[in-house]
Design a protein around this motif. Structure first.
Motif, PDB file in Angstrom:
ATOM      1  N   MET A 181      17.238  39.724   6.245  1.00  0.00           N
ATOM      2  CA  MET A 181      17.030  38.292   6.127  1.00  0.00           C
ATOM      3  C   MET A 181      17.756  37.778   4.881  1.00  0.00           C
ATOM      4  N   ASN A 182      18.459  36.666   5.017  1.00  0.00           N
ATOM      5  CA  ASN A 182      19.216  36.070   3.923  1.00  0.00           C
ATOM      6  C   ASN A 182      18.251  35.538   2.852  1.00  0.00           C
ATOM      7  N   LEU A 183      18.576  35.750   1.584  1.00  0.00           N
ATOM      8  CA  LEU A 183      17.682  35.343   0.496  1.00  0.00           C
ATOM      9  C   LEU A 183      17.459  33.834   0.449  1.00  0.00           C
ATOM     10  N   ASN A 184      18.467  33.062   0.817  1.00  0.00           N
ATOM     11  CA  ASN A 184      18.327  31.610   0.798  1.00  0.00           C
ATOM     12  C   ASN A 184      17.456  31.101   1.939  1.00  0.00           C
ATOM     13  N   PHE A 215      -2.598  32.036 -14.885  1.00  0.00           N
ATOM     14  CA  PHE A 215      -2.306  33.375 -14.397  1.00  0.00           C
ATOM     15  C   PHE A 215      -0.822  33.649 -14.143  1.00  0.00           C
ATOM     16  N   ARG A 216       0.075  32.704 -14.483  1.00  0.00           N
ATOM     17  CA  ARG A 216       1.518  32.842 -14.246  1.00  0.00           C
ATOM     18  C   ARG A 216       1.824  33.018 -12.762  1.00  0.00           C
ATOM     19  N   GLN A 217       1.131  32.265 -11.901  1.00  0.00           N
ATOM     20  CA  GLN A 217       1.334  32.347 -10.456  1.00  0.00           C
ATOM     21  C   GLN A 217       2.069  31.102  -9.970  1.00  0.00           C
ATOM     22  N   TYR A 218       3.113  31.314  -9.190  1.00  0.00           N
ATOM     23  CA  TYR A 218       3.913  30.244  -8.623  1.00  0.00           C
ATOM     24  C   TYR A 218       3.828  30.342  -7.109  1.00  0.00           C
ATOM     25  N   SER A 219       3.799  29.201  -6.428  1.00  0.00           N
ATOM     26  CA  SER A 219       3.623  29.223  -4.981  1.00  0.00           C
ATOM     27  C   SER A 219       4.819  28.591  -4.276  1.00  0.00           C
ATOM     28  N   PHE A 220       5.145  29.150  -3.110  1.00  0.00           N
ATOM     29  CA  PHE A 220       6.281  28.702  -2.320  1.00  0.00           C
ATOM     30  C   PHE A 220       5.893  28.651  -0.854  1.00  0.00           C
ATOM     31  N   ILE A 221       6.556  27.768  -0.111  1.00  0.00           N
ATOM     32  CA  ILE A 221       6.496  27.810   1.344  1.00  0.00           C
ATOM     33  C   ILE A 221       7.645  28.702   1.775  1.00  0.00           C
ATOM     34  N   VAL A 222       7.348  29.734   2.550  1.00  0.00           N
ATOM     35  CA  VAL A 222       8.363  30.716   2.933  1.00  0.00           C
ATOM     36  C   VAL A 222       8.480  30.795   4.450  1.00  0.00           C
ATOM     37  N   ASP A 223       9.508  31.486   4.908  1.00  0.00           N
ATOM     38  CA  ASP A 223       9.723  31.685   6.339  1.00  0.00           C
ATOM     39  C   ASP A 223       8.584  32.515   6.923  1.00  0.00           C
ATOM     40  N   ARG A 224       8.184  32.203   8.150  1.00  0.00           N
ATOM     41  CA  ARG A 224       7.053  32.896   8.781  1.00  0.00           C
ATOM     42  C   ARG A 224       7.326  34.385   8.990  1.00  0.00           C
ATOM     43  N   LYS A 225       8.584  34.763   9.127  1.00  0.00           N
ATOM     44  CA  LYS A 225       8.932  36.163   9.382  1.00  0.00           C
ATOM     45  C   LYS A 225       9.147  36.959   8.093  1.00  0.00           C
ATOM     46  N   ALA A 226       9.119  36.312   6.944  1.00  0.00           N
ATOM     47  CA  ALA A 226       9.398  36.980   5.674  1.00  0.00           C
ATOM     48  C   ALA A 226       8.228  37.871   5.261  1.00  0.00           C
ATOM     49  N   THR A 227       8.560  39.054   4.750  1.00  0.00           N
ATOM     50  CA  THR A 227       7.540  39.975   4.254  1.00  0.00           C
ATOM     51  C   THR A 227       7.366  39.778   2.747  1.00  0.00           C
ATOM     52  N   LYS A 228       6.382  40.472   2.184  1.00  0.00           N
ATOM     53  CA  LYS A 228       6.157  40.377   0.738  1.00  0.00           C
ATOM     54  C   LYS A 228       7.364  40.905  -0.039  1.00  0.00           C
ATOM     55  N   HIS A 229       7.988  41.953   0.473  1.00  0.00           N
ATOM     56  CA  HIS A 229       9.175  42.509  -0.183  1.00  0.00           C
ATOM     57  C   HIS A 229      10.332  41.518  -0.150  1.00  0.00           C
ATOM     58  N   ASP A 230      10.498  40.826   0.966  1.00  0.00           N
ATOM     59  CA  ASP A 230      11.547  39.809   1.068  1.00  0.00           C
ATOM     60  C   ASP A 230      11.323  38.692   0.057  1.00  0.00           C
ATOM     61  N   THR A 276      11.062  38.549 -13.317  1.00  0.00           N
ATOM     62  CA  THR A 276      10.480  39.806 -12.880  1.00  0.00           C
ATOM     63  C   THR A 276       9.174  39.516 -12.151  1.00  0.00           C
ATOM     64  N   VAL A 277       9.067  39.974 -10.914  1.00  0.00           N
ATOM     65  CA  VAL A 277       7.895  39.717 -10.079  1.00  0.00           C
ATOM     66  C   VAL A 277       6.929  40.892 -10.194  1.00  0.00           C
ATOM     67  N   GLU A 278       5.656  40.594 -10.497  1.00  0.00           N
ATOM     68  CA  GLU A 278       4.631  41.635 -10.560  1.00  0.00           C
ATOM     69  C   GLU A 278       3.899  41.793  -9.240  1.00  0.00           C
ATOM     70  N   GLY A 279       3.679  40.697  -8.508  1.00  0.00           N
ATOM     71  CA  GLY A 279       2.946  40.798  -7.255  1.00  0.00           C
ATOM     72  C   GLY A 279       3.177  39.593  -6.373  1.00  0.00           C
ATOM     73  N   VAL A 280       2.941  39.784  -5.074  1.00  0.00           N
ATOM     74  CA  VAL A 280       3.100  38.710  -4.102  1.00  0.00           C
ATOM     75  C   VAL A 280       1.900  38.728  -3.154  1.00  0.00           C
ATOM     76  N   ASN A 281       1.285  37.581  -2.952  1.00  0.00           N
ATOM     77  CA  ASN A 281       0.240  37.412  -1.952  1.00  0.00           C
ATOM     78  C   ASN A 281       0.736  36.394  -0.937  1.00  0.00           C
TER      79      ASN A 281
END
Length: 97
Positions: free
Chosen positions: A1-4, A23-38, A50-55
């Protein structure tokens, strides 16, 4: 999947503003098929942090009604990204002038 294609836009609410400050947490609307690693890879490369975690969370669209017509808002995927101490994303820091 393309990063953009992974990140569609920021998600800004009052509750998420408090999480960003505390807590240094930022939120985004992402693609439905994107995984946490993506999402982690996209945020790290696009914003140079540097990313520590993704929910992630799929938010179900609300059913709306206007008169006799019934419709439904679309579902979307929300990602809350926790950053390393000292990192920040300038997109959220500015504020509306």
């Amino acid at each position: 999947m393309n990063l953009n294609d992974v990140i569609k836009g920021p998600l800004i609410t009052e509750k998420l503003d408090k999480a960003r400050e505390k807590f240094r947490q930022y939120s985004f609307i992402v693609d439905r098929k994107a995984t946490k690693h993506d999402v982690a890879r996209a945020v790290a490369t696009l914003f140079k942090v540097t990313v520590e975690g993704v929910n992630t969370n799929v938010v179900r669209g609300k059913i709306k009604r206007v008169g006799r017509s019934i419709g439904k808002r679309p579902n979307f995927k929300k990602a809350v990204v926790t950053l390393k101490e000292g990192d920040s994303i300038e997109l959220f820091e500015g504020g509306a002038a």
